[in-house]
Design a protein around this motif. Structure first.
Motif, PDB file in Angstrom:
ATOM      1  N   PHE A  53       0.699  -1.019   0.100  1.00 34.02           N
ATOM      2  CA  PHE A  53      -0.001  -0.116   0.120  1.00 34.02           C
ATOM      3  C   PHE A  53       0.888   1.277  -0.057  1.00 34.02           C
ATOM      4  CE2 PHE A  53      -3.578   2.196   2.561  1.00 34.02           C
ATOM      5  CZ  PHE A  53      -4.028   2.959   1.568  1.00 34.02           C
ATOM      6  N   ALA A  54       1.830   1.260   0.800  1.00 30.16           N
ATOM      7  CA  ALA A  54       2.962   2.464   1.162  1.00 30.16           C
ATOM      8  C   ALA A  54       3.624   2.733  -0.109  1.00 30.16           C
ATOM      9  CB  ALA A  54       3.645   2.421   2.132  1.00 30.16           C
ATOM     10  N   MET A  55       4.183   1.595  -0.695  1.00 30.07           N
ATOM     11  CA  MET A  55       4.825   1.477  -1.871  1.00 30.07           C
ATOM     12  C   MET A  55       4.181   2.003  -3.269  1.00 30.07           C
ATOM     13  SD  MET A  55       7.617  -1.826  -2.114  1.00 30.07           S
ATOM     14  CE  MET A  55       6.303  -3.000  -1.716  1.00 30.07           C
ATOM     15  N   SER A  56       2.821   1.576  -3.239  1.00 33.61           N
ATOM     16  CA  SER A  56       1.966   2.418  -4.356  1.00 33.61           C
ATOM     17  C   SER A  56       1.794   3.862  -4.218  1.00 33.61           C
ATOM     18  CB  SER A  56       0.633   1.460  -4.370  1.00 33.61           C
ATOM     19  OG  SER A  56      -0.136   2.021  -3.398  1.00 33.61           O
ATOM     20  N   LEU A  57       1.793   4.303  -3.028  1.00 35.53           N
ATOM     21  CA  LEU A  57       1.705   5.701  -2.943  1.00 35.53           C
ATOM     22  C   LEU A  57       3.004   6.479  -3.036  1.00 35.53           C
ATOM     23  CD1 LEU A  57      -0.020   8.405  -1.925  1.00 35.53           C
ATOM     24  CD2 LEU A  57       0.533   7.489   0.329  1.00 35.53           C
ATOM     25  N   ASP A  58       4.113   5.707  -3.196  1.00 43.42           N
ATOM     26  CA  ASP A  58       5.328   6.307  -3.092  1.00 43.42           C
ATOM     27  C   ASP A  58       5.300   6.688  -4.641  1.00 43.42           C
ATOM     28  OD1 ASP A  58       7.856   7.121  -2.312  1.00 43.42           O
ATOM     29  OD2 ASP A  58       8.820   5.315  -2.770  1.00 43.42           O
ATOM     30  N   LEU A  59       4.828   5.692  -5.568  1.00 40.00           N
ATOM     31  CA  LEU A  59       4.865   5.993  -6.906  1.00 40.00           C
ATOM     32  C   LEU A  59       4.431   7.493  -7.123  1.00 40.00           C
ATOM     33  CD1 LEU A  59       5.497   4.789  -9.717  1.00 40.00           C
ATOM     34  CD2 LEU A  59       3.063   4.067  -9.710  1.00 40.00           C
ATOM     35  N   GLY A 265      10.823   7.037   4.023  1.00 44.03           N
ATOM     36  CA  GLY A 265      11.729   7.822   2.923  1.00 44.03           C
ATOM     37  C   GLY A 265      11.096   7.777   1.583  1.00 44.03           C
ATOM     38  N   ALA A 266      10.371   9.003   1.197  1.00 42.81           N
ATOM     39  CA  ALA A 266       9.852   8.897  -0.160  1.00 42.81           C
ATOM     40  C   ALA A 266      10.662   8.978  -1.406  1.00 42.81           C
ATOM     41  CB  ALA A 266       8.983  10.319  -0.333  1.00 42.81           C
ATOM     42  N   GLY A 267      10.263   7.989  -2.292  1.00 40.42           N
ATOM     43  CA  GLY A 267      10.950   7.940  -3.657  1.00 40.42           C
ATOM     44  C   GLY A 267      12.085   6.962  -3.532  1.00 40.42           C
ATOM     45  N   THR A 268      11.938   6.015  -2.702  1.00 44.33           N
ATOM     46  CA  THR A 268      13.041   4.940  -2.588  1.00 44.33           C
ATOM     47  C   THR A 268      12.440   3.782  -2.655  1.00 44.33           C
ATOM     48  OG1 THR A 268      12.798   4.832  -0.080  1.00 44.33           O
ATOM     49  CG2 THR A 268      14.250   6.248  -1.002  1.00 44.33           C
ATOM     50  N   LEU A 269      10.941   3.399  -2.605  1.00 42.36           N
ATOM     51  CA  LEU A 269      10.231   2.210  -2.667  1.00 42.36           C
ATOM     52  C   LEU A 269      10.619   1.384  -1.609  1.00 42.36           C
ATOM     53  CD1 LEU A 269       9.860   0.468  -6.118  1.00 42.36           C
ATOM     54  CD2 LEU A 269       8.229   1.903  -4.866  1.00 42.36           C
ATOM     55  N   ILE A 270      11.795   1.283  -1.251  1.00 38.53           N
ATOM     56  CA  ILE A 270      12.068   0.105  -0.110  1.00 38.53           C
ATOM     57  C   ILE A 270      11.706   1.105   1.069  1.00 38.53           C
ATOM     58  CG2 ILE A 270      14.451   0.600  -0.242  1.00 38.53           C
ATOM     59  CD1 ILE A 270      13.652  -2.844   0.881  1.00 38.53           C
ATOM     60  N   GLY A 271      11.952   2.040   1.189  1.00 36.93           N
ATOM     61  CA  GLY A 271      11.808   3.011   2.262  1.00 36.93           C
ATOM     62  C   GLY A 271      10.211   2.924   2.940  1.00 36.93           C
ATOM     63  N   PRO A 272       9.233   3.305   1.882  1.00 41.37           N
ATOM     64  CA  PRO A 272       8.011   3.354   2.509  1.00 41.37           C
ATOM     65  C   PRO A 272       7.427   1.716   2.959  1.00 41.37           C
ATOM     66  CG  PRO A 272       8.171   4.438   0.305  1.00 41.37           C
ATOM     67  CD  PRO A 272       9.507   3.967   0.666  1.00 41.37           C
TER      68      PRO A 272
END
Lengths: 326, 286, 388
Positions: A53-59, A265-272
């Motif tokens: 869910f968080a990674m999808s928002l990171d996009l 960390g926005a913009g890192t995928l793994i971060g979210p």
């Protein structure tokens, strides 16, 4: 939105490290069901679902520079669609889930047309307003959705007649497979020319426009893609909890997932994914010992913002880069 | 329905709108100058209400309560700006993290100190009671809120357009670099404006207390409403906050009268629509 | 996989033999989960404390066995509540649950509890717990919406009310209360039924509408911070001079009363707890709770306290052998306990049976608001015949 300078550290050494690290990590994930208790396994399932869910928002937030405060709408709409189809029509997972993802996509198409005219804080608020409208429908349409109490007794999916997912281990692998697929897709998107165009839009829309990019179309595509992946997370969550309620698409959840992204960390995928896992663990660990977990999470947010303004992963990357330089 | 019915409903909408204006003005001011979407604004409102209530219970004076609460919250605001937000200038994401963190902390602190029960703020003696309008009664305090809101709007307008400090703020909003070059202490200005924004939020908390009450969860609810008003009106615009507040107040009231079943949509659906048509609100600048 | 289970079974059997009867040493573990943070914590925290009080009165020992209470915070959110319930059941291995008051959390918990076969004594007013979601393992120690709204409707009809207004939460307890009122009065006699959202800050448009009409009274079905706010706005708009306000369920409960404006005097309701009732049991309950929480107990507190008392009595009846769940459930469904407000028990669906009291808000000797205890309606049951 401020541009986040995060050129990916894509050195050969980094790639090698990823390749070396992948098999043991995969092995660990595959063997977890035999190492953990059912309760702990449930927490890991939640961590995975919220990571997706968080990674999808990171996009949107990290890569395209579109801070959405209404991302729970797509999570919730997919959850309601999957739940309703399973409960009222008895649809199995292979029909209900695609239908739910389509519902998320259609909602995003509609909301995208309205929201993409705005930018920055206004984008934040229009996505919030639109998600509130979706919440209002889930809350208010009682004959369909059960209103505030939601819909309990949604069955766990079964892959076919021989392989029901009522067993917690089987369900874990089911979630792992879909979260893995979703993550892979996101990684590919981010590394593709399309992904780099999104980063370009984040840095400067005018420049991208001057280069001949149809900026609106790129943003629209990112918006819908992110919604579909959020919808996937929502589907998995409804199958996990076996109920759905308006709480799924409340503004609190939208804010929570945005904070997970920023924290990690926005913009890192793994971060979210790290941020999401951290919040899930903290909420379940701390609250068993103290009622003051809300305060602790508040303190963590502030500490991270002050000492690692790029989030946890941003902080780690900066350190790595600093060490790489002689 | 008699004419007085519509008059009373219009007054309901306007007085609620004025209350919303008080909530939103500080939020808008802070954003206009510092580009900070201050999520702690809801806490300032709630803490203002609780402080005010504590003072009223001890002194019995509404005026003393307003002043103490507002200045106390302003000081908290100054501390947050000086020691936290200052270091994250123009970085929206960590700013959101900090202001949200404080929202959580204050929300939890408030439950620890004042418990989870809702509290009602007594009205100032002068404004208790109701006026009779035809067959209807109308609470005097609500009329007072309308007048008070207008007075605050005029005061803010004068501060912005008629004073030196207002000129300095306007100069910094237009072009911060130039303002610095002209010798304006922009950093001090930021602190002052942030403190003043907190002051206004606390003012909303104390003045709104007798109508809305002071209760756990008010911080989040008020924050949401404040955002709606500011966004509809246009971020950073005083005029926008005033008209946004009135518009939302009237929409809410007449929405409840005409479409009671759609109460959930009467604020958020128009907001989405307005933003879709005017992406930076009614009075906002691109 | 199979082998592991068999080994585990043998292991535990051997272990059990070596240790003798397990129940004599191990404490009875009870999971206590309530909303302890967020807007509903004002009801959740006192209810948890009252449960603690009930066990303290027993010296934390029932039938010779230590009792251990394990606390969790549901935040009033269904998915969080479900996860925390799983933590209590699967991680902490509690023997039973004494938990929750928020209906959406309760709805989410019910299937899981039934599947896990864990006895759950809830204080969730959800009708479905003794209807659609009925299960052997679920007990509801709080009146259902249909139960308390029926009592209110019947009582006001006895007062001579013919035409009424209704204002209640846009949520199941508000909506269902309205259904009950309409059933008793006839839809045509409910002049207007309004459903503002939970947390609505301004009721003036609704109140103005009611002021324009003529009815014998207004029903109000909302709680928490909304109840005191509605009462103060009801008085502001002069409606207290026009028609009486009748609160449904815990509308004038002492927890909320402490924060109502002085104009609340005269507001009525009918529910299971009256703080000023002079019985030895109630005096003990009030003084015990005051010493603990420095506040007067109300109906939420009472529900937690008595639910715990019911559990304690059932445990005593089976000699503390909670491991025999069927025996415990059997004992609990037969338990009758005389508490601060009279006798309480469970009906055949495991719904609460208790005395109701008509309450009128009055000014107490110390100037604070309190409930005057009016007529007692003995042993009210969930009306399954009227609302199947």
């Amino acid at each position: 939105m401020t541009a986040l300078p995060s050129k990916p550290v894509r050195s050969r050494r980094g790639a090698a490290a990823v390749l070396l690290g992948l098999p043991p990590a995969l092995l660990a994930l595959l063997s977890l069901p035999y190492l953990l208790s059912t309760y702990d396994l449930g927490i890991v399932v939640q961590m995975m679902i919220f990571s997706l869910f968080a990674m999808s928002l990171d996009l949107l937030v990290g890569f395209t520079g579109m801070p959405s405060l209404g991302h729970a709408a797509y999570f919730g709409i997919a959850a309601y669609t999957a739940g309703l189809l399973a409960l009222k029509l008895g649809w199995g997972v292979w029909f209900a889930m695609p239908a739910a993802l389509i519902a998320s996509a259609l909602t995003a198409v509609l909301f995208g047309f309205l929201a993409l005219r705005t930018r920055g804080s206004y984008f934040l608020m229009i996505t919030l307003a639109l998600s509130q409208v979706a919440w209002g429908i889930a809350f208010g349409w009682r004959s369909l959705t059960g209103g505030d109490d939601g819909m309990p007794n949604i069955p766990r999916p079964s892959l076919d007649a021989h392989w029901p997912l009522t067993d917690d281990r089987a369900f874990y692998y089911f979630v792992l497979a879909f979260v893995g697929l979703g993550t892979l897709l996101l990684v590919r998107i981010v590394a593709s020319p399309f992904g780099y165009a999104l980063r370009g839009i984040r840095e400067s829309e005018t420049r991208m426009r001057a280069l001949g990019y149809d900026v609106w179309r790129y943003k629209f595509a990112a918006f819908v893609l992110a919604a579909v992946l959020a919808g996937l997370a929502g589907c998995l969550y409804v199958y996990y909890n076996r109920f759905v309620s308006p709480d799924y698409l409340q503004v609190v959840r939208s804010a929570e997932v945005l904070l997970m992204v920023i924290l990690g960390g926005a913009g890192t995928l793994i971060g979210p994914a790290i941020g999401a896992s951290l919040i899930v663990v903290l909420e379940n660990l701390i609250s068993a010992y103290t009622e003051r977990w809300l305060m602790m999470i508040g303190v963590i947010y502030i500490l991270v913002a002050m000492f690692a303004p790029r989030g946890i992963m941003g902080f780690i990357r900066e350190r790595l880069r600093a060490r790489a330089r002689p | 329905m008699p004419v007085t019915f519509w008059l009373v409903q219009a007054l309901n909408g306007i007085s609620y709108g004025m209350l919303l204006f008080l909530l939103a003005a500080g939020l808008s001011l802070i954003f206009g100058l510092m580009k900070v979407l201050n999520l702690t604004h809801g806490s300032f409102y709630l803490l203002g209400g609780y402080f005010g209530l504590a003072v009223i219970q001890r002194t019995g004076s509404f005026v003393v309560a307003v002043l103490t609460a507002c200045f106390a919250i302003a000081i908290i605001g100054v501390i947050i700006e000086r020691f936290f937000l200052r270091r994250l200038y123009l970085e929206e994401l960590p700013q959101a993290l900090v202001t949200f963190g404080f929202l959580f902390i204050f929300s939890d602190l408030a439950t620890v100190i004042w418990g989870g029960d809702p509290q009602t703020m007594p009205k100032p003696d002068l404004f208790t009671g109701s006026l009779q309008l035809g067959t209807f009664y109308y609470p005097i305090y609500r009329l007072f809120i309308i007048g008070f809101g207008l007075a605050i709007a005029l005061l803010l307008w004068w501060l912005q357009d008629g004073t030196r400090i207002g000129a300095m703020v306007r100069a910094s909003v237009d072009n911060e670099e130039v303002a610095r070059a002209m010798g304006i202490d922009v950093s001090l200005l930021f602190t002052l404006v942030f403190g003043f924004g907190a002051f206004l939020a606390a003012l909303g908390g104390v003045m709104g207390g007798p109508i809305v009450g002071v209760y756990p969860g008010a911080d989040f609810e008020i924050l949401l409403l404040g955002f709606v008003v500011v966004i509809i009106g246009g971020l950073g615009s005083l005029k926008g906050s005033l008209f946004g507040g009135l518009l939302v107040g009237l929409l809410d009231t007449f929405g409840k009268v005409f479409f009671p079943e759609l109460a959930l949509f009467t604020i958020f659906a128009p907001m989405a629509l307005i933003l879709a048509i005017r992406p930076s609100g009614l009075f906002g600048r691109e | 996989m199979r082998l592991v289970q068999v080994l585990a079974l043998i292991g535990s059997a051997v272990f059990g033999v070596l240790n003798g009867p397990a129940w004599s040493q191990e404490p009875i573990k009870i999971g206590v989960m309530f909303p302890l943070t967020g807007p509903i914590s004002g009801q959740g925290i006192p209810e948890r404390d009252a449960i603690k009080q009930a066990f303290d009165e027993e010296g934390d020992t029932v039938a010779g066995r230590k009792v251990e209470l394990l606390y969790e915070d549901s935040e009033g959110r269904p998915d969080v509540g479900l996860t925390k319930t799983k933590a209590l059941v699967e991680r902490d291995k509690v023997d039973l649950l004494l938990s929750e008051l928020v209906s959406s959390v309760g709805a989410a918990m019910a299937p899981y509890v039934t599947q896990q076969k864990i006895p759950w004594i809830s204080t969730v007013a959800l009708d479905s717990l003794t209807r659609g979601q009925k299960s052997k393992y679920i007990f509801r120690f709080v009146p259902s919406t249909y139960q308390y709204a029926s009592v209110a409707a019947r009582f006001t009809q006895k007062l001579g009310w013919k035409k009424v207004y209704f204002i209640g939460w846009n949520a199941p307890p508000g909506r269902e209360s309205a259904d009950v009122v309409k059933k008793f009065y006839g839809a045509g006699n409910v002049l207007d039924a309004q459903f503002p959202n939970v947390g609505t800050s301004d009721y003036s448009p609704y109140l103005t509408e009611m002021a324009a009409g003529k009815a014998d009274g207004i029903f109000a079905a909302m709680w928490g911070a909304d109840a005191p706010r509605l009462v103060s706005q009801y008085a502001d708009y002069g409606l207290n001079k026009k028609m009486p306000l009748f609160g449904i369920a815990s509308f004038t409960s002492e927890e909320l009363l402490a924060h109502m404006p002085p104009q609340a005097v005269g507001v009525q309701s009918i529910y299971t707890y009256c703080g000023t009732l002079d019985t030895p049991e109630n005096r003990k309950f009030v003084s015990g709770f005051q010493a603990r929480d420095h506040a007067l107990p109300g109906s939420y507190t009472y529900m937690g306290y008595m639910a715990a008392k019911m559990v304690i009595q059932a445990l005593k009846d089976i000699g503390g052998k909670i491991e025999d769940r069927d025996a415990f459930i059997d004992a609990l469904s037969k338990v009758h306990v005389k508490g601060p407000m009279g006798m309480t028990s469970f009906d055949s669906h495991h719904g609460m049976v208790a005395d109701f009291y008509q309450l009128t808000v009055e000014k107490g000797p110390d100037g604070k608001l309190q409930n005057h205890c009016g007529e007692r309606i003995a042993q009210v049951k969930d009306p399954y015949d009227l609302f199947p």
